[in-house]
Enzyme design. Structure first.
Site, short mmCIF file in Angstrom:
data_model
loop_
_atom_site.label_atom_id
_atom_site.label_comp_id
_atom_site.label_asym_id
_atom_site.label_seq_id
_atom_site.Cartn_x
_atom_site.Cartn_y
_atom_site.Cartn_z
N HIS A 135 0.80 -1.23 0.00
CA HIS A 135 0.00 0.00 0.00
C HIS A 135 0.84 1.27 0.00
CE1 HIS A 135 -3.30 2.73 0.83
NE2 HIS A 135 -2.57 3.25 1.80
N ASP A 136 1.91 1.30 0.74
CA ASP A 136 2.70 2.53 0.87
C ASP A 136 3.99 2.54 0.04
OD1 ASP A 136 0.97 3.96 2.46
OD2 ASP A 136 1.83 3.24 4.34
N HIS B 81 -0.17 8.55 -3.73
CA HIS B 81 0.85 7.53 -3.51
C HIS B 81 0.33 6.14 -3.86
CE1 HIS B 81 -1.07 6.88 0.49
NE2 HIS B 81 -0.51 5.68 0.42
N ASP C 253 3.97 7.17 14.38
CA ASP C 253 4.28 8.60 14.41
C ASP C 253 4.05 9.22 15.78
OD1 ASP C 253 4.88 8.22 11.77
OD2 ASP C 253 3.14 9.27 10.98
N TYR D 169 1.81 16.49 10.34
CA TYR D 169 1.64 16.40 8.89
C TYR D 169 1.37 17.76 8.24
CZ TYR D 169 0.89 11.61 10.48
OH TYR D 169 1.01 10.39 11.10
#
Length: 201
Positions: A45-46, A74, A141, A192
């Site tokens: 996915h990333d 992405h 994060d 972010y």
């Protein structure tokens, strides 16, 4: 003898590991193919994130593509990289499975309407945003900024059930859902979308 006495006995049924969905919900008719495709989608996915992750997607790419009429997410890159990896490494995978994995990466059910709909709630949930991608980076994060979220993801995930072809959570987990929303807001506000992570325009 004392080790058999529990002070938390009333809580234990709430925290017992749930069975695998194939055992707890056999009516879902999960197959090995379903599991493999979801796992591959989760792993891939990333792949399409560029350097600096969301800064790349949210700041660099819009500047780089300005005026071209092109767009980029992405997930687009992840799908392209999956195609490349399969082709370049001569991986034997059915084209239908590859299409399904790419649909799971994008979270777009319409691209694989014949597949089990609830599987699209796992990797890139476009319905309510609760998916393993977010659960992963929220934990990572928040830990990296020194303010980890305190949420039992194992319990949360294992208490989920499929109802009407959607992954649902028990009312007892309403606070966990609230905490996820709060964590998302906090991370977007503090990290972010922080001004130091923005490219000048």
């Amino acid at each position: 003898m004392l080790r058999n006495i529990s002070q938390n006995l009333p809580l234990e049924p709430e925290y017992v590991d749930a069975a695998h969905p194939r055992d707890s919900q056999p009516e879902l008719k999960l197959t090995d193919r379903d599991v493999d495709c979801v796992e591959l989608a989760g792993l891939c996915h990333d792949l399409g994130h560029g350097p600096w992750s969301h800064v790349w997607d949210g700041s660099f790419i819009p500047i780089a593509l300005a005026g071209t009429g092109k767009s980029w997410k992405h997930e687009d890159g992840s799908e392209m990289m999956l195609d490349y990896l399969v082709s370049d490494n001569n991986i034997k995978i059915a084209l239908e499975d590859q299409r399904f994995i790419k649909a799971l990466i994008s979270g777009e059910r319409a691209r694989a309407p014949h597949e089990k709909g609830f599987l699209f709630d796992i990797v890139a949930n476009k319905r309510n945003g609760i998916d393993v991608d977010k659960l992963d980076y929220f934990h990572r994060d928040s830990h990296m900024i020194g303010d980890p979220i305190h949420l039992s993801l194992t319990r949360f995930v294992k208490s989920a059930r499929v109802i009407n072809n959607e992954i649902c959570y028990a009312i007892k987990d309403a606070n966990s859902v609230y905490e996820l929303g709060q964590a998302r807001f906090k991370l977007h506000k503090l990290i972010y979308n922080h001004k130091t992570g923005k490219l000048p325009r």
